[in-house]
Design a protein around this motif. Structure first.
Motif, PDB file in Angstrom:
ATOM      1  N   ILE A 296     -28.144 -85.950 -43.683  1.00 35.31           N
ATOM      2  CA  ILE A 296     -28.321 -86.939 -44.759  1.00 35.31           C
ATOM      3  C   ILE A 296     -27.585 -88.230 -44.423  1.00 35.31           C
ATOM      4  CG2 ILE A 296     -27.783 -87.437 -47.169  1.00 35.31           C
ATOM      5  CD1 ILE A 296     -28.285 -84.524 -47.808  1.00 35.31           C
ATOM      6  N   VAL A 297     -26.376 -88.118 -43.881  1.00 36.53           N
ATOM      7  CA  VAL A 297     -25.591 -89.303 -43.540  1.00 36.53           C
ATOM      8  C   VAL A 297     -26.291 -90.131 -42.459  1.00 36.53           C
ATOM      9  CG1 VAL A 297     -23.431 -90.110 -42.519  1.00 36.53           C
ATOM     10  CG2 VAL A 297     -23.400 -88.292 -44.231  1.00 36.53           C
ATOM     11  N   LEU A 298     -26.831 -89.457 -41.459  1.00 39.72           N
ATOM     12  CA  LEU A 298     -27.432 -90.168 -40.328  1.00 39.72           C
ATOM     13  C   LEU A 298     -28.834 -90.679 -40.620  1.00 39.72           C
ATOM     14  CD1 LEU A 298     -26.347 -87.955 -37.276  1.00 39.72           C
ATOM     15  CD2 LEU A 298     -25.385 -90.142 -38.007  1.00 39.72           C
ATOM     16  N   TYR A 299     -29.629 -89.873 -41.362  1.00 36.17           N
ATOM     17  CA  TYR A 299     -31.054 -90.215 -41.492  1.00 36.17           C
ATOM     18  C   TYR A 299     -31.515 -90.441 -42.932  1.00 36.17           C
ATOM     19  CZ  TYR A 299     -31.115 -88.675 -36.653  1.00 36.17           C
ATOM     20  OH  TYR A 299     -30.866 -88.540 -35.321  1.00 36.17           O
ATOM     21  N   ARG A 300     -30.612 -90.278 -43.911  1.00 44.48           N
ATOM     22  CA  ARG A 300     -30.918 -90.574 -45.312  1.00 44.48           C
ATOM     23  C   ARG A 300     -32.088 -89.725 -45.834  1.00 44.48           C
ATOM     24  NH1 ARG A 300     -29.720 -95.048 -42.337  1.00 44.48           N
ATOM     25  NH2 ARG A 300     -27.831 -96.179 -42.904  1.00 44.48           N
ATOM     26  N   ILE A 301     -33.175 -90.351 -46.281  1.00 50.66           N
ATOM     27  CA  ILE A 301     -34.270 -89.581 -46.868  1.00 50.66           C
ATOM     28  C   ILE A 301     -34.889 -88.597 -45.867  1.00 50.66           C
ATOM     29  CG2 ILE A 301     -36.646 -89.776 -47.727  1.00 50.66           C
ATOM     30  CD1 ILE A 301     -35.774 -92.053 -49.460  1.00 50.66           C
ATOM     31  N   PRO A 302     -35.160 -88.971 -44.619  1.00 52.19           N
ATOM     32  CA  PRO A 302     -35.635 -87.967 -43.658  1.00 52.19           C
ATOM     33  C   PRO A 302     -34.656 -86.796 -43.504  1.00 52.19           C
ATOM     34  CG  PRO A 302     -36.035 -90.151 -42.796  1.00 52.19           C
ATOM     35  CD  PRO A 302     -35.213 -90.326 -44.026  1.00 52.19           C
ATOM     36  N   GLY A 303     -33.363 -87.072 -43.537  1.00 51.12           N
ATOM     37  CA  GLY A 303     -32.380 -86.006 -43.461  1.00 51.12           C
ATOM     38  C   GLY A 303     -32.461 -85.075 -44.651  1.00 51.12           C
ATOM     39  N   LEU A 304     -32.698 -85.644 -45.852  1.00 53.28           N
ATOM     40  CA  LEU A 304     -32.868 -84.830 -47.049  1.00 53.28           C
ATOM     41  C   LEU A 304     -34.107 -83.950 -46.923  1.00 53.28           C
ATOM     42  CD1 LEU A 304     -32.100 -84.056 -49.953  1.00 53.28           C
ATOM     43  CD2 LEU A 304     -33.422 -86.042 -50.742  1.00 53.28           C
ATOM     44  N   ILE A 433     -43.317 -92.380 -52.344  1.00 59.88           N
ATOM     45  CA  ILE A 433     -42.514 -92.743 -53.522  1.00 59.88           C
ATOM     46  C   ILE A 433     -41.549 -93.879 -53.198  1.00 59.88           C
ATOM     47  CG2 ILE A 433     -40.850 -91.875 -55.218  1.00 59.88           C
ATOM     48  CD1 ILE A 433     -42.042 -89.070 -54.751  1.00 59.88           C
ATOM     49  N   PHE A 434     -40.917 -93.815 -52.015  1.00 59.69           N
ATOM     50  CA  PHE A 434     -39.917 -94.818 -51.626  1.00 59.69           C
ATOM     51  C   PHE A 434     -40.371 -95.600 -50.392  1.00 59.69           C
ATOM     52  CE2 PHE A 434     -37.733 -90.940 -53.162  1.00 59.69           C
ATOM     53  CZ  PHE A 434     -37.231 -91.429 -54.362  1.00 59.69           C
ATOM     54  N   SER A 435     -41.629 -96.002 -50.365  1.00 56.15           N
ATOM     55  CA  SER A 435     -42.199 -96.561 -49.142  1.00 56.15           C
ATOM     56  C   SER A 435     -41.786 -98.000 -48.859  1.00 56.15           C
ATOM     57  CB  SER A 435     -43.734 -96.482 -49.215  1.00 56.15           C
ATOM     58  OG  SER A 435     -44.209 -97.228 -50.336  1.00 56.15           O
ATOM     59  N   LYS A 436     -41.163 -98.704 -49.801  1.00 56.44           N
ATOM     60  CA  LYS A 436     -40.882-100.134 -49.606  1.00 56.44           C
ATOM     61  C   LYS A 436     -39.540-100.408 -48.953  1.00 56.44           C
ATOM     62  CE  LYS A 436     -43.751-101.951 -53.351  1.00 56.44           C
ATOM     63  NZ  LYS A 436     -43.768-102.778 -54.581  1.00 56.44           N
ATOM     64  N   ASN A 437     -38.703 -99.384 -48.819  1.00 61.54           N
ATOM     65  CA  ASN A 437     -37.357 -99.630 -48.316  1.00 61.54           C
ATOM     66  C   ASN A 437     -37.125 -98.874 -47.007  1.00 61.54           C
ATOM     67  OD1 ASN A 437     -34.659-100.133 -47.915  1.00 61.54           O
ATOM     68  ND2 ASN A 437     -34.041 -99.598 -50.003  1.00 61.54           N
ATOM     69  N   PRO A 438     -37.321 -99.526 -45.856  1.00 57.86           N
ATOM     70  CA  PRO A 438     -37.142 -98.853 -44.562  1.00 57.86           C
ATOM     71  C   PRO A 438     -35.711 -98.407 -44.301  1.00 57.86           C
ATOM     72  CG  PRO A 438     -37.466-101.193 -44.251  1.00 57.86           C
ATOM     73  CD  PRO A 438     -37.749-100.936 -45.686  1.00 57.86           C
ATOM     74  N   LYS A 439     -34.703 -99.011 -44.964  1.00 57.14           N
ATOM     75  CA  LYS A 439     -33.325 -98.594 -44.746  1.00 57.14           C
ATOM     76  C   LYS A 439     -33.074 -97.164 -45.181  1.00 57.14           C
ATOM     77  CE  LYS A 439     -31.137-103.177 -45.074  1.00 57.14           C
ATOM     78  NZ  LYS A 439     -30.137-103.992 -45.773  1.00 57.14           N
ATOM     79  N   LEU A 440     -33.869 -96.723 -46.173  1.00 59.06           N
ATOM     80  CA  LEU A 440     -33.724 -95.348 -46.643  1.00 59.06           C
ATOM     81  C   LEU A 440     -34.203 -94.335 -45.612  1.00 59.06           C
ATOM     82  CD1 LEU A 440     -34.876 -95.706 -50.366  1.00 59.06           C
ATOM     83  CD2 LEU A 440     -32.530 -95.497 -49.498  1.00 59.06           C
ATOM     84  N   TYR A 441     -34.867 -94.827 -44.574  1.00 62.58           N
ATOM     85  CA  TYR A 441     -35.400 -93.947 -43.528  1.00 62.58           C
ATOM     86  C   TYR A 441     -34.720 -94.169 -42.191  1.00 62.58           C
ATOM     87  CZ  TYR A 441     -39.030 -92.976 -46.927  1.00 62.58           C
ATOM     88  OH  TYR A 441     -39.671 -92.584 -48.057  1.00 62.58           O
ATOM     89  N   GLY A 442     -33.577 -94.843 -42.212  1.00 61.40           N
ATOM     90  CA  GLY A 442     -32.823 -95.037 -40.995  1.00 61.40           C
ATOM     91  C   GLY A 442     -33.152 -96.322 -40.260  1.00 61.40           C
ATOM     92  N   GLY A 443     -34.074 -97.118 -40.782  1.00 57.91           N
ATOM     93  CA  GLY A 443     -34.433 -98.378 -40.148  1.00 57.91           C
ATOM     94  C   GLY A 443     -33.389 -99.440 -40.423  1.00 57.91           C
ATOM     95  N   LYS A 444     -33.513-100.546 -39.682  1.00 54.42           N
ATOM     96  CA  LYS A 444     -32.571-101.650 -39.874  1.00 54.42           C
ATOM     97  C   LYS A 444     -32.889-102.406 -41.146  1.00 54.42           C
ATOM     98  CE  LYS A 444     -31.772-102.330 -34.919  1.00 54.42           C
ATOM     99  NZ  LYS A 444     -31.870-103.254 -33.787  1.00 54.42           N
TER     100      LYS A 444
END
Length: 444
Positions: A296-304, A433-444
């Protein structure tokens, strides 16, 4: 124009709301299925009047190995004066086959001295039950397709694994050669003549050890007139050297000139203490929780998403081990933890690909799809090579090695399923559901 614009905005919002509702519904279905699997693996429930305590039920679930739960130790001795090493190896092969047939893959069989065999069987607290399973002398018979016995073990003088040409026109291969007693040649000739004249599918002579068919070679039409009227007969059919040697050893068991007597039998306690299993599970849970937190810390939503899939993986793995009544030792637990690490490793490969796609400018949905597609080949390659190793360990190994191979192979198959399919389903719905925020998926 303002009215038209507002209508367009309203329609778009409705479309997004409907799509989000579908994503949430799909997520709920996945969560319910995972919860059901976990409950079936660890919960207490009643089916057809039988109460089960999950996969760890003493009667219907996972069996614990000798080092975790204790078991029975039996020592057999050959009732004969002159016993050869080859005969004792045949006894070991028969005992091993009986144990594997009863799913006691964690049991150990070893020769002691010149005439004794020591057998350790986990989860069998009553040694008398083990003696009933192993104690009888092997009974070998030859039967036709109707089940009529045509020969028995006393008719066979020798069975041995051979390698060479069966005929002048054939290539060299592994085969088993049977040598019959002089008085048994005509009986075998009559039986093979009758079999050769039967229709395809019934033209065989079944070789049975302890009422289990170990081979059923067919008799070709060329023997329809006289049968196999010779001192020797050949069993062929693409054998490996190991398979031919095992078949020869099992056939030889039916012609052993001695029986076995029990000289020692006892019940033993767990060599690693009563808390060994609980301590091992506690250590595994701590490691799993740390891994889930790190994901979760490293990858956020993908980690979840990976953590949710990992819970499903653990539940499905334990459930299948219970259904197959697998014997679990510390070696088996090591195999379980190893496959959990491999399941997370597959997710790490996928999520790194997704991050690369996000940082290249793709949308979240597009990055998720491309990430899974790019990682697929690498995941398959790494898991298939390990699966091949597990198969080799199962085929060649015995006892705890075979138990480790079972847990490793089963874990690899389930981890590929959860990493490639379950994680993808969950992450795809999250992306909707959370497609607008790439940071939640580990992106810059």
């Amino acid at each position: 124009m303002t009215v038209i614009y507002n209508i367009i905005i309203l329609c778009e919002n409705l479309r997004r709301t409907k799509a989000m509702g579908k994503n949430i519904a799909k997520l709920l279905i996945v969560f319910v299925l995972i919860a059901a699997v976990v409950f079936a693996a660890f919960g207490t429930y009643t089916i057809a009047g039988v109460t089960k305590n999950g996969a760890f039920d003493e009667n219907y679930g996972i069996r614990q190995g000798l080092d975790l739960t204790g078991g029975s130790v039996i020592t057999f001795e050959a009732e004969a004066e002159d016993v050869t090493a080859e005969q004792m190896n045949t006894v070991v092969s028969v005992m091993r086959a009986r144990l594997d047939g009863a799913n006691y893959t964690e049991a150990t069989v070893a020769i002691q001295g010149e005439k004794r065999v020591r057998i350790e069987i986990p989860s069998v607290s009553n040694p008398d039950d083990a003696v009933k399973l192993l104690g009888q002398t092997a009974k070998l018979v030859f039967a036709d397709s109707e089940g009529n016995i045509v020969l028995d073990g006393a008719d066979v003088k020798k069975a041995q694994k051979m390698y060479g040409q069966i005929s002048e026109m054939s290539a060299s291969e592994n085969y088993v050669e049977l040598t019959f007693n002089a008085e048994s040649i005509q009986k075998f000739a009559n039986a093979t003549k009758e079999a050769a004249n039967k229709e395809e599918g019934k033209n065989y002579i079944a070789i049975m050890l302890d009422e289990t068919v170990i081979s059923a070679p067919s008799v070709s039409k060329e023997y329809a007139s006289e049968g196999i009227n010779s001192e020797t007969a050949v069993i062929s059919g693409g054998f490996t050297a190991e398979a031919a040697a095992e078949l020869a050893s099992l056939i030889s068991a039916g012609q052993l000139p001695f029986s076995l007597k029990v000289v020692e039998q006892s019940a033993v306690g767990a060599s690693l203490g009563e808390t060994a299993l609980a301590d091992s599970i506690k250590a595994a849970l701590i490691g799993i929780l740390l891994i889930m937190l790190l994901m979760i810390v490293l990858y956020r939503i993908p980690g979840l998403a990976a953590d949710i899939a990992l819970v499903g993986y653990i539940g499905l793995f334990v459930l299948l081990m219970g259904l197959f009544h697998t014997n679990l030792t510390l070696a088996g637990i090591a195999g379980v933890i190893l496959t959990i690490g491999m399941a997370v490793d597959a997710n790490v490969i996928i999520f790194e690909r997704i991050k690369e796609e996000l940082n290249s400018g793709k949308t979240v949905k597009a990055a998720v799809g491309a990430g899974f597609k790019r990682a697929f080949a690498a995941i398959i390659d790494s898991n298939i090579t390990t699966l091949i190793a597990a198969v080799v360990l199962y085929v060649v190994g015995v006892g705890t090695v075979k138990g480790f191979a079972i847990t490793l192979g089963l874990g690899i198959i389930i981890s590929m399923f959860t990493a490639i399919f379950v994680t993808r389903i969950i992450l795809t719905q999250f992306a909707g559901i959370f497609s607008k925020n790439p940071k939640l998926y580990g992106g810059k």
